[in-house]
Write an enzyme that holds these catalytic residues in place. Structure first.
Site, PDB file in Angstrom:
ATOM      1  N   ASP A 331       0.882  -1.139   0.000  1.00  0.00           N
ATOM      2  CA  ASP A 331       0.000   0.000   0.000  1.00  0.00           C
ATOM      3  C   ASP A 331       0.940   1.214   0.000  1.00  0.00           C
ATOM      4  O   ASP A 331       2.096   1.088   0.361  1.00  0.00           O
ATOM      5  CB  ASP A 331      -0.830  -0.055   1.292  1.00  0.00           C
ATOM      6  CG  ASP A 331      -1.789   1.093   1.393  1.00  0.00           C
ATOM      7  OD1 ASP A 331      -2.453   1.390   0.387  1.00  0.00           O
ATOM      8  OD2 ASP A 331      -1.872   1.695   2.469  1.00  0.00           O
ATOM      9  N   ASP A 524      -1.056  -0.532   6.063  1.00  0.00           N
ATOM     10  CA  ASP A 524      -1.145   0.073   7.389  1.00  0.00           C
ATOM     11  C   ASP A 524      -2.502  -0.169   8.029  1.00  0.00           C
ATOM     12  O   ASP A 524      -2.792   0.320   9.111  1.00  0.00           O
ATOM     13  CB  ASP A 524      -0.846   1.567   7.335  1.00  0.00           C
ATOM     14  CG  ASP A 524      -1.827   2.318   6.460  1.00  0.00           C
ATOM     15  OD1 ASP A 524      -2.694   1.669   5.845  1.00  0.00           O
ATOM     16  OD2 ASP A 524      -1.733   3.554   6.386  1.00  0.00           O
ATOM     17  N   ASP A 528      -7.250  -0.894   4.055  1.00  0.00           N
ATOM     18  CA  ASP A 528      -6.723  -2.085   3.375  1.00  0.00           C
ATOM     19  C   ASP A 528      -6.729  -3.344   4.243  1.00  0.00           C
ATOM     20  O   ASP A 528      -6.114  -4.340   3.896  1.00  0.00           O
ATOM     21  CB  ASP A 528      -5.328  -1.821   2.781  1.00  0.00           C
ATOM     22  CG  ASP A 528      -4.339  -1.346   3.827  1.00  0.00           C
ATOM     23  OD1 ASP A 528      -4.589  -1.571   5.019  1.00  0.00           O
ATOM     24  OD2 ASP A 528      -3.324  -0.751   3.442  1.00  0.00           O
TER      25      ASP A 528
HETATM   26  P1  ADP Z   1      -3.693   4.576  -0.082  1.00  0.00           P
HETATM   27  O1  ADP Z   1      -3.921   3.459  -1.019  1.00  0.00           O
HETATM   28  O2  ADP Z   1      -2.677   5.521  -0.612  1.00  0.00           O
HETATM   29  O3  ADP Z   1      -3.383   4.120   1.310  1.00  0.00           O
HETATM   30  P2  ADP Z   1      -6.481   5.187   0.587  1.00  0.00           P
HETATM   31  O4  ADP Z   1      -7.185   4.050  -0.048  1.00  0.00           O
HETATM   32  O5  ADP Z   1      -6.419   5.212   2.063  1.00  0.00           O
HETATM   33  O6  ADP Z   1      -5.040   5.435  -0.042  1.00  0.00           O
HETATM   34  O7  ADP Z   1      -7.185   6.539   0.100  1.00  0.00           O
HETATM   35  C1  ADP Z   1      -7.236   6.818  -1.254  1.00  0.00           C
HETATM   36  C2  ADP Z   1      -7.552   8.260  -1.536  1.00  0.00           C
HETATM   37  O8  ADP Z   1      -8.836   8.557  -1.030  1.00  0.00           O
HETATM   38  C3  ADP Z   1      -6.620   9.230  -0.882  1.00  0.00           C
HETATM   39  O9  ADP Z   1      -5.481   9.471  -1.646  1.00  0.00           O
HETATM   40  C4  ADP Z   1      -7.515  10.460  -0.757  1.00  0.00           C
HETATM   41  O10 ADP Z   1      -7.511  11.168  -1.981  1.00  0.00           O
HETATM   42  C5  ADP Z   1      -8.888   9.879  -0.538  1.00  0.00           C
HETATM   43  N1  ADP Z   1      -9.237   9.830   0.875  1.00  0.00           N
HETATM   44  C6  ADP Z   1      -9.419   8.739   1.647  1.00  0.00           C
HETATM   45  N2  ADP Z   1      -9.757   9.055   2.904  1.00  0.00           N
HETATM   46  C7  ADP Z   1      -9.781  10.413   2.940  1.00  0.00           C
HETATM   47  C8  ADP Z   1     -10.021  11.368   3.961  1.00  0.00           C
HETATM   48  N3  ADP Z   1     -10.322  10.990   5.220  1.00  0.00           N
HETATM   49  N4  ADP Z   1      -9.948  12.668   3.629  1.00  0.00           N
HETATM   50  C9  ADP Z   1      -9.650  13.055   2.386  1.00  0.00           C
HETATM   51  N5  ADP Z   1      -9.384  12.222   1.389  1.00  0.00           N
HETATM   52  C10 ADP Z   1      -9.449  10.911   1.649  1.00  0.00           C
HETATM   53 MG    MG Z   2      -3.635   3.211   3.142  1.00  0.00          MG
END
Ligand code: ADP
Ligand code: MG
Length: 631
Positions: A331, A524, A528
């Protein structure tokens, strides 16, 4: 050495001394008939024999009573009693003696590696100093409620997770992370239980209950680790179940058949004595102790060695899977990057910048996503939670909530599309948080994350350990994803994935890989956790953060250092190699000795030496798994 072990040691010394003294008694010169001399000799040898062997005999009888006959106590009892009945007194005593020496050594070694683990696990807090009306009181950490103020003095363990509200200090986190550099903490820093406070007095407002705190969670994990058996361990216990009865019947056949054949078919002397002796030798040799003890001990040592490095492995079965890792899927946020975003710009804002940040911090105040924490930090002020209601978090998109009665949304372009709000594209290769208030676009906040210090080294180290492919999955924008992948030299990257898409991507990769190859997912636990559970091996970053990750993962990296992934694989490989070395070595020597014993070439002395020798070597080899090679 503990009391029990000391007692055994004393018995060994006494019995050995008696046995040696008996060598100097001139039994032959006694002015008696030979049969009387034999009886006196027998009585004399019975003393050291019973001193050293009484507990084994007792266990053997108990085993017979419980209908669990075929264990090593039974083998030893039959072999030694048999030897004594044949008049081989010295051998009977000696076999018992060496067997006990071996057992003592083994229990000492097991105890030592257990201690190593509990040293690591020296994180169990015994009490908490709770502050009540200006006075501190020592209480059971179990009864401390969330939100209480506890005081941690220098030299004490932080008993419960929380946030520092007063004082500065340095914490030793090494028991949790394997990291020897102490961590500075001051007001508003989060602290986790199990750390040791080194200098100042700090006051902590607890954010969790004791049972939910990091130290308790980790202890629970480790205590359960040994109950998950690996394939090799299952193999050994099945093997022992078939093997021991098989050799017992084999020995019986060896004692009876050759004399019968000699007598009936060949018309010779039956020579019962020789064959019974050979059968007994056969029994002594066959004792499978080396295998039975060294395999679990190797896994135990491997888990302990990993633990010392801040790598928690939840069961020995995972060591086996981890050793075959060929694909590592990551991730991005919080795994390869720190997950600490800095605001680097605010574009197209229809509000004052401060106001926009305030809305962002408020709407995000219930989220645990790294983005949310960073925005709250950028806002920097205390948040009045009563201003926020109807919070809704959409995984992989963002959050919406009512703030001061206005409908506020913060998230990526997918969220804006979902809400039907026209948004401005941004051209920076950074993470974008679009903001909308009451359906009106209010501009976006540009935030950027930092790649973890060891991330690039970690990818290179994985390649070096023979991982075929490193793949990064992320919910972030394509631009950011590509940039990070290029910086880290990751082989493949997939971006703009929703949590469900990540599961699908991992499933696709799982279907492509070979049957003996393993796919590990490192995350983390934020957005995921399902992927952590779905992969062959789930490795969680952030024992210092998300509980979901610790739950779903098979392996937890205590200090979020991606370099530990390659280290964990190395530890697993070393451990498995040791297990196989021991299996081949022990079975190989056994087979050779059994053949020699059956042919009458090996006598009981050689047999017991071979048995104890193999066991000692196998145990020493197993202990090697505790010591982890440098990367
Ligand atoms: P990653 O795969 O990088 O861990 P996530 O799946 O956690 O990313 O989140 C993907 C995207 O969704 C982030 O890059 C962001 O644009 C958006 N996102 C998720 N949660 C939030 C939040 N609490 N506030 C703002 N944007 C969010
Ligand atoms: Mg993440």
């Amino acid at each position: 050495m503990n009391k029990k072990q000391k007692k055994v040691l004393i018995r060994i010394i006494v019995s050995l001394a008696l046995m040696i003294s008996l060598q100097f008694v001139p039994f032959d010169l006694l002015p008696l008939e030979q049969s009387y001399i034999n009886i006196i000799q027998l009585i004399c040898y019975m003393v050291p024999y019973l001193i050293i062997g009484y507990d084994i005999l007792k266990k053997a009888v108990k085993g017979i009573k419980n209908k669990q006959i075929f264990d090593e106590n039974f083998l030893m009892a039959v072999a030694t009693v048999g030897a004594i009945l044949l008049g081989e007194y010295e051998e009977g005593v000696a076999v018992m003696l060496f067997y006990q020496i071996g057992e003592l050594f083994q229990s000492y070694a097991v105890g030592k590696s257990r201690r190593n683990i509990s040293e690591l696990m020296d994180i169990r807090p015994d009490y908490a100093n709770i502050e009540r009306e200006g006075k501190t009181e020592r209480v059971d950490p179990d009864i401390v409620e969330i939100g209480s103020v506890i005081v941690v003095k220098p030299g004490e363990k932080v008993p419960i997770d929380g946030v520092v509200i007063e004082g500065n200090s340095t914490l030793n986190t090494s028991a949790l992370t394997g990291e020897s550099i102490p961590r500075e903490v001051s007001a508003e820093d989060e602290v986790i239980s199990g750390c040791i406070n080194l200098d100042g007095v700090i006051k902590i407002r607890t954010t969790k209950e004791f049972g939910e705190s990091t130290a308790s969670k980790i202890l629970e994990l480790v205590e359960n680790a040994s109950s998950r058996k690996s394939k090799s361990e299952n193999f050994i216990s099945k093997f022992a179940r078939v093997y021991t009865p098989a050799v017992c019947y084999g020995a019986l056949a060896l004692a009876i058949l050759p004399p019968l054949v000699r007598m009936l078919a060949m018309g010779l002397e039956p020579a019962w004595g020789i064959w019974v002796y050979r059968a007994l030798t056969f029994l002594v040799i066959s004792c499978p102790c080396a295998l039975v003890i060294s395999i679990p001990l190797s896994f135990f040592a491997g888990i302990g060695g990993a633990g010392k490095q801040g790598i928690l492995i939840k069961g020995s079965n995972y060591l086996e899977t981890l050793a075959d890792t060929k694909y590592v899927v990551f991730d991005k946020t919080g795994t390869m990057t720190l997950g600490v975003f800095e605001v680097s710009g605010i574009h197209h804002s229809a509000l004052e910048n401060e106001e926009l940040i305030e809305y962002a911090a408020l709407v995000e105040s219930y989220s645990t996503h790294p983005i949310s924490k960073s925005l709250q930090k950028a806002y920097g002020k205390e948040i009045d939670q009563s201003r926020i209601s109807q919070v809704e978090e959409i995984s992989g998109e963002g959050v919406t909530a009512l703030v001061d009665g206005k409908k506020v949304a913060a998230g990526n372009h997918r969220l804006m599309k979902r809400l039907g709000i026209a948004y401005q594209e941004c051209h920076s290769a950074a993470t974008i948080v679009h903001m909308a208030v009451d359906g009106m676009y209010m501009g976006h906040i540009v935030i950027s994350d930092v790649i973890k210090p060891h991330a690039k080294e970690a990818i290179a180290a994985l390649k070096k350990t023979g991982v075929h492919k490193n793949i990064m999955l992320t919910g972030d924008s394509d631009k950011v994803a590509r940039q990070v992948a290029a910086d880290l030299e990751i082989d493949e990257v997939r971006s703009e994935l929703l949590p469900g898409d990540k599961v699908a991507a991992v499933e696709e990769l799982l279907s492509q890989k070979g049957a003996k190859e393993t796919l590990a997912f490192v995350g983390d636990g934020i957005n995921d956790a399902p992927v952590l559970a779905r992969a062959d091996i789930g490795i969680a970053m952030g024992a210092l953060g998300s509980d979901a990750a610790i739950e779903a993962a098979d392996i937890v990296l205590m200090d979020d250092d991606p370099l530990k992934i390659a280290k964990a694989i190395k530890i697993a490989r070393k451990c498995i190699r040791i297990v196989y070395e021991n299996i081949y070595f022990a079975i190989g020597i056994k087979v050779i000795c059994l053949v020699l014993g059956a042919l009458g070439i090996a006598n009981m002395w050689l047999a017991i030496f071979a048995d104890v020798g193999v066991m000692v070597l196998a145990v020493i080899n197993a202990i090697r798994a505790l010591f982890v090679a440098k990367l």
